[in-house]
Enzyme design. Structure first.
Site, PDB file in Angstrom:
ATOM      1  N   HIS A 178     -35.758  71.700  21.773  1.00 50.65           N
ATOM      2  CA  HIS A 178     -36.702  70.656  22.112  1.00 50.65           C
ATOM      3  C   HIS A 178     -36.070  70.008  23.457  1.00 50.65           C
ATOM      4  CE1 HIS A 178     -39.775  70.847  19.224  1.00 50.65           C
ATOM      5  NE2 HIS A 178     -38.859  70.291  18.093  1.00 50.65           N
ATOM      6  N   ASP A 228     -33.099  77.467   7.244  1.00 49.69           N
ATOM      7  CA  ASP A 228     -32.041  78.038   8.333  1.00 49.69           C
ATOM      8  C   ASP A 228     -31.840  79.386   8.187  1.00 49.69           C
ATOM      9  OD1 ASP A 228     -31.789  75.158   8.801  1.00 49.69           O
ATOM     10  OD2 ASP A 228     -29.604  75.100   8.567  1.00 49.69           O
ATOM     11  N   GLU A 265     -33.313  71.448  17.630  1.00 53.23           N
ATOM     12  CA  GLU A 265     -33.484  70.336  18.317  1.00 53.23           C
ATOM     13  C   GLU A 265     -33.009  70.450  19.700  1.00 53.23           C
ATOM     14  OE1 GLU A 265     -35.305  68.260  17.251  1.00 53.23           O
ATOM     15  OE2 GLU A 265     -35.121  68.492  15.037  1.00 53.23           O
TER      16      GLU A 265
END
Length: 687
Positions: free
Chosen positions: A279, A338, A276
């Site tokens: 991003h 992950d 994230e």
């Protein structure tokens, strides 16, 4: 147990309460939606049902709300020449621009739970997330963030928890906030959580750990905005929502678990936030959110036909291209597990550096000093007022009202005592002393007894720390809302009907009813799980309840999505004839309702109003006055200003209504007077 998105067929039955449910208690999203819309099917992990990332959906949501926000195409048109210029400069110079350190604040959003109880994650779990991001962005050798891939790079971007808060006071960069709600929809996060808690986004990267209403959602970020294009907003878009959000169970890494972490595999190594934050610094998904004809604008990441899940080594989803290459499933911007991720590439780094050098609210972070240490004094206490979250129906407690506060040690010496003064609605200052043992940046949350006759504004001031004058005045005051606990609704009948229709995942549902003593008098569940399209058997039981009792009903769902309405129209109702005590079903993990049965009827309020004390202040004898029609109270208990019991006495005659206070030290005290299950707590002053 993982739920699929199968929807149970509705069936008709005679319960009127199913028609009267109040929905959308957690925001405007209905369950199964993200920002009011169904997620893209390709965003959902087909093996687990999890939604790895909702950043693309969030960006579309922001563009729809703000017509001045750059579209994806406009953003790429803005950034492309900047990237080209950056690369040309790199080709003629070895200068890298140095390391960029970004100050971070993590807002841990909870509902009053103790630290270490979901979703109020521990400091250690928060700190492990910062460690993971530094491992990953810096490609640190000897950590899971290192790779030997030819295009894998150190991005030279790193992160540090803030050491200065927006007011210039010391902090450890972890901001715990009780917002009195068990879970949050994406729209509610945007409209309430972020604007309420955000620190200046030009000086901090804001990260939020929350409990999503949709338990399948892992996280999302706000893309950077751009400026400089004609006719478009140059402000950088919505500043009060800028940052990254993750579910508390994906925040941090199990690799650093000290035994307190609340994480769920396979998203338990901190890569949700690595993804994230990618991003947030301008990176697109590795497959470009399209098919093989769409890319992520980074030429060293091979095109992919769609997101990858799990860790499918050797996948090549775009064989029709001239130079397709295997999908880079190890890239942080894919949707793999992950443990599979460990690569940022040179072209991704170029893109991130350009964003950090040019985008609003990114470029200023390069010069922010909020991560730098500040001078700490030896004796420095900070006080914060916690939100008061009322339980439906009030409280069964008959003790003195309290205000939940948190005391932090912002000094270098161990904090063992703090003297506070508080006032309600501008009244006289009342002292309260806390004692304990706190190391630097540790804290204690306590219920401070409060003397007040009404709800209103409470102001608290630190008088001294460790018995000496507090050395930092700027964090010594706090103001908030004080709420007197409401009396539960009293009912005059003894027979109660309980109706329950669960969803098809019956094993997740349990409930109980406790009396004033905390003893379970009725309970139910777990129930049987049913196949799709089947419905649970209606539970219809009668409770026979006793007079002068306070009852607490609690219903639980172990998965965290209640019993209505994603998996069928379930719900519960507690009633007597047409009188409804409680009704519900759309909750997350748990909800409660408190009520009383024949607690002295209307006499209770009269009893409370009839008691008085005189003389007050008192130098030797304090008299308790109570209207004769109520008879003698049963007992009284005296407490000091920090809630310690001084004396308890049973009342056998009128003589016992005269309290000898001569042995008490001068100060403020409380006397709690009991009769049957009723009580009244009053303040008196010993001269």
């Amino acid at each position: 147990m993982k739920k699929t998105t199968l929807f149970k067929n509705l069936f008709l039955f005679s319960l009127t309460f199913l028609a009267s449910f109040a929905f959308a208690q957690n925001g405007n999203d209905s369950k199964g939606t993200i920002f009011g819309k169904k997620p893209n099917p390709e965003s959902v992990n087909p093996y687990t049902g999890h939604i790895r990332c909702a950043s693309t959906e969030y960006e579309k949501f922001l563009q729809e709300k703000d017509p001045k926000r750059l579209t994806d195409a406009q953003f790429e048109a803005w950034i492309a020449p900047l990237i080209e210029n950056y690369r040309n400069m790199q080709s003629v110079s070895s200068q890298t621009g140095g390391i960029i350190t970004i100050p971070v604040v993590v807002h841990v959003i909870h509902n009053g739970q103790a630290v270490g109880t979901a979703p109020n994650i521990t400091d250690a779990q928060v700190q492990s997330q910062i460690t993971v991001m530094n491992n990953d962005f810096r490609r640190l050798a000897g950590t899971p963030g290192f790779n030997t891939n030819a295009v894998g790079v150190d991005t030279q971007i790193q992160f540090a928890l803030a050491q200065q808060d927006p007011n210039g006071n010391p902090t450890n960069g972890i901001d715990r906030v009780n917002l009195c709600q068990p879970s949050w929809s994406t729209t509610a996060i945007n409209s309430t959580v972020k604007p309420t808690t955000i620190w200046d986004p030009t000086l901090y990267l804001n990260m939020w750990s929350v409990n999503f209403t949709d338990a399948t959602l892992l996280g999302y970020a706000q893309f950077p905005d751009a400026s400089g294009l004609p006719g478009l907003n140059a402000s950088g878009g919505a500043a009060n929502t800028d940052g990254v959000v993750a579910n508390y169970s994906t925040f941090g890494s199990i690799n650093y678990n000290d035994g307190t972490f609340l994480l769920n595999a396979p998203y338990n190594e901190g890569r949700t936030m690595t993804h994230e934050v990618g991003h947030w610094i301008g990176l697109r998904h590795i497959w470009g959110d399209g098919d093989c004809s769409v890319d992520d604008f980074c030429t060293d990441t091979p095109n992919a036909g769609a997101a990858n899940f799990g860790c499918p080594t050797g996948t090549n989803s775009c064989t029709g291209l001239a130079n397709p290459g295997n999908d880079m499933i190890e890239n942080y911007m894919d949707y793999t597990d992950d443990s599979c991720m460990n690569i940022y590439t040179q072209k991704q780094k170029d893109r991130m550096v350009v964003i950090m050098n040019n985008a609003p609210r990114r470029v200023t972070l390069k010069t922010s000093t909020k991560d730098l240490p500040m001078t700490l004094f030896a004796n420095d206490a900070e006080v914060k007022i916690e939100a008061s979250c009322s339980t439906a129906g009030g409280s069964c407690s008959s003790s003195a009202p309290t205000q939940k506060i948190t005391i932090y040690n912002r000094g270098t010496a161990t904090l063992t005592s703090v003297l506070l003064n508080y006032s309600v609605n501008g009244g006289a200052a009342t002292p309260y002393t806390w004692n304990g043992s706190l190391a630097t940046h540790k804290f204690a949350t306590v219920d401070m007894p409060v003397v007040a006759s009404s709800s209103g504004t409470i102001n608290i001031t630190v008088v001294n720390a460790n018995g000496v004058t507090d050395q930092r005045a700027s964090n010594n005051t706090a103001s908030g809302t004080f709420t007197l606990p409401a009396a539960p609704q009293n009912y005059t009948f003894n027979t109660v009907e309980f109706l329950l229709l669960g969803d098809r995942y019956g094993s997740e549902t349990t409930w109980n009813l406790k009396n004033s003593a905390g003893t379970i008098v009725y309970s139910g569940g777990p129930y049987t799980n049913l196949a799709a399209n089947n419905t649970q058997t209606l539970v219809n039981t009668t409770w026979n309840l006793n007079n002068n009792q306070c009852y607490t009903f609690t219903i639980n769902d172990s998965w965290g999505d209640g019993i209505c309405c994603t998996y069928g129209e379930g719900g519960y109702e507690i009633k007597n004839g047409s009188t409804i005590i409680a009704t519900g079903g759309e909750f997350t993990t748990t909800e409660s309702k408190i009520f009383t049965i024949n607690v002295l009827g209307t006499q209770s309020n009269s009893l409370l109003n009839s008691i008085s004390l005189y003389p007050n202040p008192s130098s030797s004898v304090l008299n308790i006055s109570i209207a004769t029609e109520f008879g003698l109270p049963d007992s009284y208990t005296i407490y000091n200003s920090i809630g310690q019991t001084i004396e308890t006495k049973n009342i056998a005659s009128q003589n016992d209504l005269s309290v000898n206070t001569s042995a008490l030290s001068s100060g403020i005290y409380f006397i709690k007077i009991m009769k049957d299950s009723d009580s009244n707590t009053l303040r008196f002053i010993k001269e």
